[in-house]
Design an enzyme around this catalytic site. Structure first.
Site, PDB file in Angstrom:
ATOM      1  CD  GLN A 243     110.498  28.742   9.062  1.00 50.77           C
ATOM      2  OE1 GLN A 243     110.136  30.012   8.718  1.00 50.77           O
ATOM      3  NE2 GLN A 243     110.930  27.871   8.127  1.00 50.77           N
ATOM      4  NE  ARG A 390     105.032  27.809   0.423  1.00 54.65           N
ATOM      5  CZ  ARG A 390     103.623  27.459   0.532  1.00 54.65           C
ATOM      6  NH1 ARG A 390     102.881  28.763   0.638  1.00 54.65           N
ATOM      7  NH2 ARG A 390     102.975  26.295   0.649  1.00 54.65           N
ATOM      8  CB  CYS A 391     113.470  30.618  -1.416  1.00 56.75           C
ATOM      9  SG  CYS A 391     114.100  30.229   0.103  1.00 56.75           S
ATOM     10  CD  GLU A 764     111.232  25.718   0.459  1.00 55.81           C
ATOM     11  OE1 GLU A 764     111.599  24.613   0.483  1.00 55.81           O
ATOM     12  OE2 GLU A 764     111.705  26.618   0.903  1.00 55.81           O
TER      13      GLU A 764
HETATM   14  N1  MCN Z   1     103.106  16.025   1.777  1.00 51.76           N
HETATM   15  C1  MCN Z   1     102.428  15.136   1.129  1.00 51.76           C
HETATM   16  N2  MCN Z   1     103.004  14.402   0.447  1.00 51.76           N
HETATM   17  C2  MCN Z   1     104.245  14.572  -0.200  1.00 51.76           C
HETATM   18  C3  MCN Z   1     104.848  15.792   0.280  1.00 51.76           C
HETATM   19  C4  MCN Z   1     104.467  16.442   1.292  1.00 51.76           C
HETATM   20  O1  MCN Z   1     101.214  15.136   1.871  1.00 51.76           O
HETATM   21  N3  MCN Z   1     104.724  13.466  -0.938  1.00 51.76           N
HETATM   22  C5  MCN Z   1     102.727  17.064   2.856  1.00 51.76           C
HETATM   23  C6  MCN Z   1     103.635  16.732   4.124  1.00 51.76           C
HETATM   24  O2  MCN Z   1     103.194  15.955   5.029  1.00 51.76           O
HETATM   25  C7  MCN Z   1     103.360  18.408   4.862  1.00 51.76           C
HETATM   26  C8  MCN Z   1     103.023  19.132   3.653  1.00 51.76           C
HETATM   27  O3  MCN Z   1     102.691  18.476   2.575  1.00 51.76           O
HETATM   28  O4  MCN Z   1     102.348  18.327   5.669  1.00 51.76           O
HETATM   29  C9  MCN Z   1     104.430  19.816   3.492  1.00 51.76           C
HETATM   30  O5  MCN Z   1     105.449  18.927   3.238  1.00 51.76           O
HETATM   31  P1  MCN Z   1     106.984  19.316   2.806  1.00 51.76           P
HETATM   32  O6  MCN Z   1     106.750  19.509   1.158  1.00 51.76           O
HETATM   33  O7  MCN Z   1     107.847  18.388   3.428  1.00 51.76           O
HETATM   34  O8  MCN Z   1     107.463  20.708   3.386  1.00 51.76           O
HETATM   35  P2  MCN Z   1     107.802  21.230   4.918  1.00 51.76           P
HETATM   36  O9  MCN Z   1     106.669  20.495   5.632  1.00 51.76           O
HETATM   37  O10 MCN Z   1     109.142  20.722   5.125  1.00 51.76           O
HETATM   38  O11 MCN Z   1     107.388  22.495   5.074  1.00 51.76           O
HETATM   39  C10 MCN Z   1     108.416  23.648   4.548  1.00 51.76           C
HETATM   40  C11 MCN Z   1     107.795  24.329   3.461  1.00 51.76           C
HETATM   41  C12 MCN Z   1     108.616  25.676   3.274  1.00 51.76           C
HETATM   42  S1  MCN Z   1     110.438  25.403   3.429  1.00 51.76           S
HETATM   43  C13 MCN Z   1     108.038  26.727   3.516  1.00 51.76           C
HETATM   44  S2  MCN Z   1     109.042  28.273   3.484  1.00 51.76           S
HETATM   45  C14 MCN Z   1     106.657  26.921   3.570  1.00 51.76           C
HETATM   46  C15 MCN Z   1     105.748  25.717   3.176  1.00 51.76           C
HETATM   47  O12 MCN Z   1     106.343  24.596   3.634  1.00 51.76           O
HETATM   48  N4  MCN Z   1     105.899  27.608   4.620  1.00 51.76           N
HETATM   49  C16 MCN Z   1     104.534  27.522   4.949  1.00 51.76           C
HETATM   50  N5  MCN Z   1     104.470  25.833   3.249  1.00 51.76           N
HETATM   51  C17 MCN Z   1     103.868  26.623   4.333  1.00 51.76           C
HETATM   52  N6  MCN Z   1     102.465  26.453   4.699  1.00 51.76           N
HETATM   53  C18 MCN Z   1     102.020  27.093   5.531  1.00 51.76           C
HETATM   54  N7  MCN Z   1     100.594  27.001   5.759  1.00 51.76           N
HETATM   55  N8  MCN Z   1     102.900  27.984   6.312  1.00 51.76           N
HETATM   56  C19 MCN Z   1     104.008  28.193   6.023  1.00 51.76           C
HETATM   57  O13 MCN Z   1     104.853  29.040   6.872  1.00 51.76           O
HETATM   58 CU1  CUM Z   2     113.492  28.960   1.838  1.00 53.93          CU
HETATM   59  S1  CUM Z   2     111.870  29.514   2.944  1.00 53.93           S
HETATM   60 MO1  CUM Z   2     111.168  27.749   3.728  1.00 53.93          MO
HETATM   61  O1  CUM Z   2     112.758  26.848   3.455  1.00 53.93           O
HETATM   62  O2  CUM Z   2     111.401  27.893   5.437  1.00 53.93           O
END
Ligand code: MCN
Ligand code: CUM
Length: 827
Positions: A243, A390-391, A764
């Site tokens: 990651q 996912r926390c 999350e």
């Molecule tokens: N997004 C959006 N508009 C927003 C916010 C987000 O369209 N205002 C979209 C983003 O562009 C992105 C997706 O939603 O494509 C998730 O965005 P974001 O909230 O920024 O999260 P991350 O991309 O940083 O993903 C991390 C988060 C975490 S920490 C875990 S744990 C988790 C999760 O995402 N693991 C996942 N979702 C997951 N989903 C899948 N399929 N697989 C994982 O391992």
């Molecule tokens: Cu806390 S699980 Mo995600 O942050 O990769």
């Protein structure tokens, strides 16, 4: 802390044309902000052309299988490799001694500790890595592993944090100098005196113990790598399910001593991470060491039970919450005690530091004047971990605590749980809001979200039905549960994450090519979140290009700009911000080129977001598109600009983002069997401006499934000897589609004021926010009989016991219309 900290590139941060309006579907149809663009990456996934670590095959590639301890606590007396080495195809057997020759016997954990790569002296948890067999194929490696003879001297184990702190408990960490207990640290936050005062002055106080059980992220793809030492170029390439590829490169370099420019980490397609792929694991170090020693590529891929039993777990927090309030239900203070199980190595971070410090969000969405928390952490004979699934790094536990406590308080005061929330919400005029534990919440409108939720589920109707069914002595009890949570995502500025001096930035690099398409490289890493699409949408929006003309690349440290990776839903808050700012830098340069092309002064050029073109002020028919500008930048760049059209941005966010939600869960609890049926799950999420509503909905569906599984099914359990009794999918109950109810998603939009495109994270939120809604619903169903709490997972036997204790179970004799003595007639 001000949320408007000036940064060197502040001029790009706020958009001169007011930024995208994601509520509007843009007319030009280029796939910009707010559009439901289908995921670009799915073409290769649904046609079976994804490229995961286990798909990688290299010439001469060897396979590694790890020999693991059957005992949770034992000294390793001897290891005999002979029989294994005699197996045809076994190339090498490695032990701690072998690794020590290369100074690779230990590796750092995520925080303040070192972990044995292969056990040096004492096994500290079941299935810990003891030796490794390298062979020409996976099955031979496994056969070889069976033939490694290890002699153990077993010790008593301790798997329960509370028992671990008793004076005569087995000592897990006798390797730490002068250590005589399993206590790791105590952490405090908030104002103790002010909180005590609030409790003295309160009309009512409530207290509740609760246990957030140990659970495990279970990505469909387990962890693994292919390490390849190139003897000619002295370069280590590791394909790794990561990651955070860049952070792993730095760690690899530090652990191995190979200079960082000679380490390349490639995170190919990743089949889910969920936090499991944030840390590095012994298997990676072993494979790299083996490749270095043998001079051939080495693949190591975990089996499912190895993943559950040895990689980072999550939660395992014993919490006691206390709330002080007025008789009208206004919260005056919150006091929390936590006992955290960190396993055998402290990988879960001291909460005074990022990431575990996010527990400080335990005052939630409520305007709480005084708050205090004391947390103790303990070692046990269990796998290390504790932060990630996912926390948002302990936000899940904090949200569970506060959302449960609000329900407990509402029962004490006999108040409606929706009403008591409304009374305590931080009002929308109060943002940016300074919390009692020191966060600055960027924006929120909690009341609007709750109102929309109540309306959508017909709350009054549900309460009427609940009463009607109680009056009729119905076999099934109806319960309604809420969670109106606040998340904290986007790690983040060093000061707020409490990592002394470490600023958590992320990066993006955009190259617009002469014919008007673009390559975007980002420092964050998708594991299924759809970044190849959504990050392209950000660029499409900012540059007026077609989303199909933009390729997003990530996961290769040789080519991508340095970034800290994807976790804590930080990709959008940090990487997304970097992408928008880089695009604005491109646009700024493009404007100067447009002025040159149109032969007017730059001040006379305006960017028209709706058509994605530059126009001459007051003469909208005179303009150039970004595509035309791109060509000109390479063929006719003005004297004051370098040729080419590219930009890079390293974005150092001024604050975290604070997404929130209003979730409503409706359950029916079967008084006969204790089964809980989730009749309705309504999830309203506010993640600020939305990039792709369809991707968000997918995130919410997946995240809710995991939150529901947490509430209903999942727990990693141990017996007293430290054997993992839920170490595979026969015993660790991952839900299937059959166990997941229909879910209704909804949203409000409260933009983040400090984010360039007003977006907050969402990945999350559903997992963080949903468990308390479900527990609150089950408790609500039994509240009339005085039930205040039930621990997760709410399996039928556990629910039935609570029902039974409350006198709510059905007497079978009453249910069936025959006497005990009567037998059905046979005919
Ligand atoms: N997004 C959006 N508009 C927003 C916010 C987000 O369209 N205002 C979209 C983003 O562009 C992105 C997706 O939603 O494509 C998730 O965005 P974001 O909230 O920024 O999260 P991350 O991309 O940083 O993903 C991390 C988060 C975490 S920490 C875990 S744990 C988790 C999760 O995402 N693991 C996942 N979702 C997951 N989903 C899948 N399929 N697989 C994982 O391992
Ligand atoms: Cu806390 S699980 Mo995600 O942050 O990769």
């Amino acid at each position: 802390m001000s949320s408007e900290t000036e940064k060197p590139d502040a001029k790009y941060r706020h958009d001169e044309d007011g930024g995208p309006d994601p509520e509007a579907h843009h007319g030009h149809g280029r796939g910009g902000m707010g559009q439901e663009v289908k995921r670009k990456e799915d073409r290769r996934f649904i046609t079976g052309r994804g490229n995961y670590v286990d798909d990688i095959k290299k010439d001469g590639m060897l396979h590694c299988h790890v020999v693991r301890s059957p005992h949770a606590h034992a000294y390793v007396k001897s290891i005999n490799k002979e029989r294994a080495l005699n197996v045809d195809g076994v190339v090498a057997v490695l032990t701690a001694e072998d690794l020590a020759e290369y100074d690779l016997a230990t590796m750092p954990t995520l925080m303040d500790d070192t972990q044995d790569v292969l056990v040096q002296d004492k096994v500290k948890f079941q299935s810990q890595e003891v030796a490794a067999v390298i062979a020409t194929d996976r099955y031979i490696a496994k056969d070889g592993a069976d033939k490694v003879e290890v002699k153990y001297e077993t010790l008593d184990a301790v798997v329960d944090a509370r028992k671990a702190l008793e004076p005569d408990a087995p000592l897990v960490r006798d390797d730490i100098e002068d250590n005589d207990s399993n206590h790791i640290f105590t952490w405090e936050t908030g104002d103790k005196e002010a909180t005590e005062k609030a409790f003295e002055d309160a009309d009512v106080t409530v207290e509740q113990d609760m246990y957030y059980q140990r659970i495990h992220p279970a990505p469909i793809e387990t962890c693994g790598c292919v390490a390849d030492w190139d003897t000619a170029n002295e370069k280590m390439t590791v394909h790794l399910t990561s990651q955070a590829p860049h952070a792993h490169r730095t760690l690899f370099s530090m652990v191995s001593g190979i200079p960082e420019h000679k380490v390349r980490i490639v995170s190919p397609d990743v089949g889910g991470g969920f936090g499991n792929k944030v840390p590095i694991y012994p298997g990676y170090v072993i494979a790299a060491a083996a490749s270095y020693v043998i001079g051939q590529p080495v693949k190591w891929v975990e089996e499912r039970s190895e993943n559950i039993q040895t990689t980072h777990f999550a939660r395992d927090y014993e919490m006691t919450g206390r709330v002080a309030a007025t008789k009208d239900g206004i919260i005056q203070g919150i006091d929390v005690d936590v006992l955290a199980d960190h396993g055998a190595y402290n990988a879960a971070a001291q909460p005074s530091k990022f990431p575990a410090g996010f527990f400080k969000i335990f005052t939630g969405s409520y305007d709480v004047p005084a708050a205090y928390c004391k947390l103790d952490a303990a070692y046990t004979n269990t796998a290390p971990g504790g932060i990630a699934y996912r926390c948002s790094f302990r936000v899940t536990e904090a949200v569970y605590l506060i959302e449960r406590m609000v329900k407990v308080l509402s029962q004490e005061l006999d108040m409606d749980p929706a009403e008591i929330r409304r009374k305590n919400f931080i009002p929308k005029e109060a943002f940016p809001y300074e919390s009692a534990t020191g966060w600055t919440y960027d924006s929120g409108d909690y009341e609007r979200a709750l109102d929309k939720a109540l309306d959508a589920v017909d709350y009054d109707g549900l309460r009427e039905e609940q009463q009607r069914r109680l009056d009729a002595d119905d076999d099934k009890l109806l319960g309604i549960g809420f969670s109106t949570f606040t998340e904290i995502v986007g790690a983040g500025p060093g000061k707020q994450c409490d990592i002394a001096g470490v600023e958590m930035f992320d990066s993006a690099e955009i190259r617009v090519h002469p014919t008007g398409n673009a390559t975007v490289r980002i420092g964050v890493q998708t594991q299924g979140q759809g970044h190849e699409t959504t990050f392209a949408q950000i660029v499409a929006e900012e540059l007026g290009l077609d989303v199909e003309d933009i390729t997003v690349e990530h996961g290769d440290t040789d080519t991508d700009p340095y970034g800290l990776g994807t976790y804590a839903s930080r990709s959008t808050p940090v990487g997304g911000a970097a992408t928008a700012v880089a695009a604005r830098k491109v646009r700024e340069k493009a404007k100067s080129i447009a002025a040159n092309e149109l032969e007017v002064a730059e001040e006379d050029i305006v960017w028209d977001r709706s058509s994605g073109a530059f126009q001459v002020k007051g003469a909208p028919d005179r303009g150039v598109t970004m595509k035309e500008v791109a060509f000109a930048s390479y063929t006719n760049s003005p004297a004051n600009e370098e040729p080419g059209l590219e930009a890079v941005d390293y974005y150092d966010p001024p604050n975290m983002t604070f997404p929130f939600g209003a979730y409503v869960c409706v359950v029916e609890v079967d008084r006969e069997t204790g089964e809980v049926d989730i009749r309705k799950f309504y999830a309203l999420d506010d993640c600020g401006n939305r990039i792709n509503p369809m991707v968000i909905e997918g995130q919410v569906h997946g995240g809710l499934a995991q939150g529901i599984a947490t509430a209903m099914l999942e727990e990693v359990t141990f017996d007293d000897n430290g054997n993992v009794t839920a170490g595979d999918f026969m015993n660790y109950l991952l839900p299937t589609a059959m166990e997941i109810p229909h879910m209704d998603t909804d949203y409000t939009v409260t933009p983040s004021p400090h984010h360039p495109i007003g977006a907050k994270g969402v990945g999350e939120s559903p997992t963080v926010g949903s468990p308390p809604a479900i527990v609150n619903a089950v408790v609500d169903a039994m509240a009339h009989a005085g039930v205040r709490h039930i621990d997760m997972p709410m399996t039928p036997d556990r629910v039935w016991s609570v029902l039974n204790e409350a006198g709510l179970t059905l007497d079978p004799a009453e249910r069936f219309e025959f006497d005990a003595g009567e037998t059905p007639a046979d005919d």
